[in-house]
Design a protein around this motif. Structure first.
Motif, PDB file in Angstrom:
ATOM      1  N   VAL A  11      31.146  50.965  59.668  1.00  0.00           N
ATOM      2  CA  VAL A  11      32.392  51.636  59.292  1.00  0.00           C
ATOM      3  C   VAL A  11      33.503  50.611  59.142  1.00  0.00           C
ATOM      4  O   VAL A  11      34.289  50.636  58.184  1.00  0.00           O
ATOM      5  N   THR A  12      33.560  49.651  60.080  1.00  0.00           N
ATOM      6  CA  THR A  12      34.571  48.598  59.980  1.00  0.00           C
ATOM      7  C   THR A  12      34.398  47.823  58.681  1.00  0.00           C
ATOM      8  O   THR A  12      35.365  47.565  57.953  1.00  0.00           O
ATOM      9  N   LEU A  13      33.130  47.492  58.387  1.00  0.00           N
ATOM     10  CA  LEU A  13      32.849  46.753  57.167  1.00  0.00           C
ATOM     11  C   LEU A  13      33.298  47.545  55.943  1.00  0.00           C
ATOM     12  O   LEU A  13      33.923  46.999  55.023  1.00  0.00           O
ATOM     13  N   ALA A  14      32.998  48.850  55.962  1.00  0.00           N
ATOM     14  CA  ALA A  14      33.372  49.698  54.825  1.00  0.00           C
ATOM     15  C   ALA A  14      34.887  49.731  54.661  1.00  0.00           C
ATOM     16  O   ALA A  14      35.402  49.634  53.540  1.00  0.00           O
ATOM     17  N   VAL A  15      35.598  49.836  55.792  1.00  0.00           N
ATOM     18  CA  VAL A  15      37.057  49.901  55.711  1.00  0.00           C
ATOM     19  C   VAL A  15      37.615  48.577  55.179  1.00  0.00           C
ATOM     20  O   VAL A  15      38.495  48.558  54.307  1.00  0.00           O
ATOM     21  N   VAL A  16      37.039  47.460  55.660  1.00  0.00           N
ATOM     22  CA  VAL A  16      37.498  46.158  55.175  1.00  0.00           C
ATOM     23  C   VAL A  16      37.254  46.045  53.669  1.00  0.00           C
ATOM     24  O   VAL A  16      38.133  45.613  52.908  1.00  0.00           O
ATOM     25  N   LEU A  17      36.072  46.485  53.235  1.00  0.00           N
ATOM     26  CA  LEU A  17      35.760  46.448  51.805  1.00  0.00           C
ATOM     27  C   LEU A  17      36.759  47.273  51.010  1.00  0.00           C
ATOM     28  O   LEU A  17      37.244  46.851  49.963  1.00  0.00           O
ATOM     29  N   MET A  18      37.076  48.466  51.539  1.00  0.00           N
ATOM     30  CA  MET A  18      37.993  49.342  50.820  1.00  0.00           C
ATOM     31  C   MET A  18      39.363  48.702  50.691  1.00  0.00           C
ATOM     32  O   MET A  18      39.976  48.741  49.625  1.00  0.00           O
ATOM     33  N   VAL A  19      39.823  48.107  51.777  1.00  0.00           N
ATOM     34  CA  VAL A  19      41.150  47.492  51.748  1.00  0.00           C
ATOM     35  C   VAL A  19      41.167  46.340  50.742  1.00  0.00           C
ATOM     36  O   VAL A  19      42.059  46.241  49.896  1.00  0.00           O
ATOM     37  N   LEU A  20      40.126  45.498  50.809  1.00  0.00           N
ATOM     38  CA  LEU A  20      40.073  44.358  49.890  1.00  0.00           C
ATOM     39  C   LEU A  20      39.979  44.831  48.447  1.00  0.00           C
ATOM     40  O   LEU A  20      40.625  44.283  47.558  1.00  0.00           O
ATOM     41  N   ASP A  21      39.173  45.857  48.238  1.00  0.00           N
ATOM     42  CA  ASP A  21      38.989  46.345  46.873  1.00  0.00           C
ATOM     43  C   ASP A  21      40.265  46.994  46.361  1.00  0.00           C
ATOM     44  O   ASP A  21      40.593  46.897  45.185  1.00  0.00           O
ATOM     45  N   HIS A  22      40.982  47.646  47.259  1.00  0.00           N
ATOM     46  CA  HIS A  22      42.205  48.313  46.852  1.00  0.00           C
ATOM     47  C   HIS A  22      43.276  47.291  46.471  1.00  0.00           C
ATOM     48  O   HIS A  22      44.037  47.492  45.530  1.00  0.00           O
ATOM     49  N   ARG A  23      43.300  46.192  47.200  1.00  0.00           N
ATOM     50  CA  ARG A  23      44.235  45.112  46.839  1.00  0.00           C
ATOM     51  C   ARG A  23      43.855  44.472  45.528  1.00  0.00           C
ATOM     52  O   ARG A  23      44.663  43.832  44.870  1.00  0.00           O
ATOM     53  N   ASN A  24      42.537  44.619  45.200  1.00  0.00           N
ATOM     54  CA  ASN A  24      42.090  44.271  43.867  1.00  0.00           C
ATOM     55  C   ASN A  24      42.194  42.794  43.534  1.00  0.00           C
ATOM     56  O   ASN A  24      42.350  42.427  42.397  1.00  0.00           O
ATOM     57  N   GLU A  25      42.115  41.945  44.534  1.00  0.00           N
ATOM     58  CA  GLU A  25      42.214  40.520  44.223  1.00  0.00           C
ATOM     59  C   GLU A  25      40.933  39.786  44.589  1.00  0.00           C
ATOM     60  O   GLU A  25      40.352  39.086  43.785  1.00  0.00           O
ATOM     61  N   HIS A  26      40.510  40.012  45.821  1.00  0.00           N
ATOM     62  CA  HIS A  26      39.461  39.142  46.358  1.00  0.00           C
ATOM     63  C   HIS A  26      38.075  39.544  45.922  1.00  0.00           C
ATOM     64  O   HIS A  26      37.172  38.732  45.864  1.00  0.00           O
ATOM     65  N   LEU A  27      37.911  40.831  45.637  1.00  0.00           N
ATOM     66  CA  LEU A  27      36.549  41.324  45.460  1.00  0.00           C
ATOM     67  C   LEU A  27      36.100  41.388  44.013  1.00  0.00           C
ATOM     68  O   LEU A  27      34.968  41.739  43.747  1.00  0.00           O
ATOM     69  N   VAL A  28      36.988  41.043  43.084  1.00  0.00           N
ATOM     70  CA  VAL A  28      36.679  41.307  41.679  1.00  0.00           C
ATOM     71  C   VAL A  28      35.357  40.675  41.255  1.00  0.00           C
ATOM     72  O   VAL A  28      34.486  41.326  40.680  1.00  0.00           O
ATOM     73  N   ARG A  29      35.180  39.386  41.590  1.00  0.00           N
ATOM     74  CA  ARG A  29      33.962  38.688  41.179  1.00  0.00           C
ATOM     75  C   ARG A  29      32.725  39.288  41.840  1.00  0.00           C
ATOM     76  O   ARG A  29      31.740  39.585  41.185  1.00  0.00           O
ATOM     77  N   ILE A  30      32.820  39.478  43.167  1.00  0.00           N
ATOM     78  CA  ILE A  30      31.671  40.001  43.903  1.00  0.00           C
ATOM     79  C   ILE A  30      31.306  41.373  43.376  1.00  0.00           C
ATOM     80  O   ILE A  30      30.148  41.672  43.104  1.00  0.00           O
ATOM     81  N   ARG A  31      32.342  42.185  43.198  1.00  0.00           N
ATOM     82  CA  ARG A  31      32.116  43.539  42.743  1.00  0.00           C
ATOM     83  C   ARG A  31      31.463  43.562  41.369  1.00  0.00           C
ATOM     84  O   ARG A  31      30.516  44.310  41.135  1.00  0.00           O
ATOM     85  N   SER A  32      31.946  42.713  40.475  1.00  0.00           N
ATOM     86  CA  SER A  32      31.380  42.764  39.129  1.00  0.00           C
ATOM     87  C   SER A  32      29.940  42.272  39.139  1.00  0.00           C
ATOM     88  O   SER A  32      29.097  42.802  38.411  1.00  0.00           O
ATOM     89  N   SER A  33      29.620  41.290  40.003  1.00  0.00           N
ATOM     90  CA  SER A  33      28.225  40.843  39.993  1.00  0.00           C
ATOM     91  C   SER A  33      27.327  41.887  40.659  1.00  0.00           C
ATOM     92  O   SER A  33      26.183  42.088  40.248  1.00  0.00           O
ATOM     93  N   MET A  34      27.840  42.583  41.670  1.00  0.00           N
ATOM     94  CA  MET A  34      27.048  43.640  42.296  1.00  0.00           C
ATOM     95  C   MET A  34      26.809  44.785  41.314  1.00  0.00           C
ATOM     96  O   MET A  34      25.714  45.338  41.225  1.00  0.00           O
ATOM     97  N   ALA A  35      27.866  45.120  40.575  1.00  0.00           N
ATOM     98  CA  ALA A  35      27.728  46.214  39.602  1.00  0.00           C
ATOM     99  C   ALA A  35      26.769  45.805  38.490  1.00  0.00           C
ATOM    100  O   ALA A  35      26.035  46.635  37.961  1.00  0.00           O
ATOM    101  N   ALA A  36      26.769  44.501  38.161  1.00  0.00           N
ATOM    102  CA  ALA A  36      25.854  44.033  37.114  1.00  0.00           C
ATOM    103  C   ALA A  36      24.405  44.243  37.555  1.00  0.00           C
ATOM    104  O   ALA A  36      23.535  44.510  36.746  1.00  0.00           O
ATOM    105  N   LEU A  37      24.160  44.132  38.870  1.00  0.00           N
ATOM    106  CA  LEU A  37      22.806  44.369  39.387  1.00  0.00           C
ATOM    107  C   LEU A  37      22.359  45.802  39.112  1.00  0.00           C
ATOM    108  O   LEU A  37      21.177  46.060  38.910  1.00  0.00           O
TER     109      LEU A  37
END
Lengths: 319, 166
Positions: free
Chosen positions: A26-52
């Motif tokens: 749950v902590t991990l999920a919340v951290v992911l949500m916060v990072l994703d919402h800020r929309n800065e740090h996760l862009v690369r990781i997210r796009s490569s995961m989505a590409a999978l």
């Protein structure tokens, strides 16, 4: 109802207990949500995961593509001939209009040069297909089969033959995610063609309805008015049809008119879309608009050759 | 009997199937009545094969849902982890419920799942959508019995196949 399954209860939880595991995740999920919402740090990781996960989306899309392919291949001769005749008529009609368009564009460019303002050059387009998968069912998002690798970029506008469709919001390399104009999270700056009145069209979450929430009670707007993109905000190139006003209601006591409009693009049926890149080159000489392609070619034979060969990679990197 | 014959292949294939059915393109009218297939499959497997399908499985499936749906990353991961935890916590009790009671339990779990997703949307300031989110849960409740029959069938087959080789 099976009382016990082979996957039986003893030794159920090894390692950290289920409570602790839940807490960690749950902590991990919340951290992911916060990072994703800020929309800065996760862009690369997210796009490569989505590409999978793109193969999965392609797998879902496959039957639709196959059906289309079969439809195209099994079409009868008469259907093809009829279709062909239709297309030929359409081309003739549009070519006729384009002839006037070239003259008008040149005239427009001259006028703009007289006014010393920016010349509007044609837009660069890239054809993409919408992959037949539903993303979140409460949102209006689509997956495109073109991504950053083919020159799509975040914020790029999507149009179809009838009008504005949406914009690219996430680039996943080989594919991209786009937001339709009817998503409740989306707004397009528009202009009423008849009056030049500028406003904003907001998505409603309903595929055939946009709402114009900021129309003053005395605004001159009528049912049937065409709304085109105004180009303000810089995302959508100006002048593409967005919607036609379908209802104007002025309830007394409300500060604004309740205006709804019907999108021009066939949002629920569209398959092929154009990704548009506005080419607003500042202070372009007026000749650079339409005749440029043919006119200077004979005198400087090697010169057009080099820009032509350089042009595709140049636009590629620019995007 | 110490060998456990829960088959990871059956589990992951069924979850993958649930993911694909989830993203199936459908007309807009059906959209609001399309059950949360992944949630349903996870509840079932957490109940039946609790050693194989746990919170981590739910987390991974949640991430996949978020990526496929273009949602906030971690939204479904959070809600599904919680659902999986609750199911695991009570799986021995739920398993012996009669069908109608089991349906109610699954319905409640799906509602909890939808609620956490809704909550995360609200906190992040994203549009929380209309009633579609909740009608989906009701559709899930209606679809629970047939879905469970199908998954029971898959489970029986893989368990029996396992016993043939031991």
């Amino acid at each position: 109802m099976a009382l016990s399954t082979p996957d039986s209860e003893p030794r159920l939880f090894h390692g950290p207990g289920p409570g602790l595991r839940l807490l960690l995740l749950v902590t991990l999920a919340v951290v992911l949500m916060v990072l994703d919402h800020r929309n800065e740090h996760l862009v690369r990781i997210r796009s490569s995961m989505a590409a999978l996960l793109y193969p999965l989306q392609q797998a879902v899309d496959a039957p639709v593509t196959a059906a289309r392919w079969a439809g195209e291949n099994l079409a009868s001769r008469e259907t093809l001939i009829r279709e062909n005749a239709g297309f030929r008529r359409q081309i003739l009609d549009q070519a006729g209009r384009l002839q006037r368009m070239a003259a008008l564009e040149a005239e427009n460019a001259r006028m703009r040069a007289l006014l010393d303002s920016t010349a509007k050059v044609g837009d660069d387009v890239l054809i993409a297909e919408i992959v037949a998968v539903d993303m979140d069912r409460q949102r209006h998002r689509v997956v495109l089969n073109r991504g950053g690798e083919s020159g799509a970029f975040i914020g790029q506008a999507l149009i179809d033959a009838q009008g504005v469709v949406g914009q690219v919001i996430r680039d996943r390399g080989a594919s991209a995610e786009a937001l339709l104009i009817t998503d409740p999270d989306h707004a397009v700056p528009v202009e009423v063609v008849r009056t030049g009145l500028r406003t904003i069209a907001v998505g409603t979450g309903d595929l055939d309805r946009l709402s114009l929430p900021f129309m003053a009670r005395n605004a001159d707007v009528r049912t049937g008015d065409l709304l085109v993109s105004s180009g303000l905000g810089g995302k959508f190139p100006a002048g593409y049809p967005v919607a036609t006003v379908s209802e104007v209601r002025g309830d007394s006591g409300e500060a604004f008119l309740a205006v709804t409009a019907r999108p021009a693009a066939a949002l629920d049926r569209v398959r092929e879309v154009l990704l548009v890149t506005p080419q607003a080159t500042p202070r372009e000489p007026p000749q650079a608009v339409a005749p440029d392609d043919q006119a200077p070619a004979p005198p400087a034979a090697p010169a057009p050759g080099t820009p032509a060969s350089v042009a595709p990679p140049a636009t590629g990197t620019a995007q | 009997m110490s060998r456990h014959r829960a088959s990871p292949l059956t589990l992951w294939l069924s979850l993958l199937g649930a993911l694909m059915v989830t993203v199936l393109p459908l007309p807009a009218i059906v959209d609001s009545f399309w059950p949360p297939w992944v949630t349903m499959a996870l509840i079932y497997w957490c109940m039946m094969w609790p050693r194989l399908c746990g919170i981590l499985t739910a987390f991974v499936m949640g991430l996949a849902l978020d990526l496929l749906g273009g949602n906030l990353l971690g939204q479904h991961a959070l809600s599904l982890s919680i659902v999986a935890y609750l199911t695991l916590r009570f799986h021995l009790r739920i398993r012996i419920f009669p069908l109608w009671q089991l349906t109610m339990t699954a319905f409640t779990l799906m509602a909890i799942d939808a609620f956490f997703v809704f909550w995360a949307d609200g906190i992040a300031g994203l549009p929380t959508g209309g009633s579609g989110r909740w009608t989906q849960v009701i559709a899930g409740g209606v679809a629970w019995a047939p879905t469970m029959a199908l998954l029971d069938h898959l489970r029986m087959r893989s368990e029996n196949r396992g016993s043939r080789f031991t």
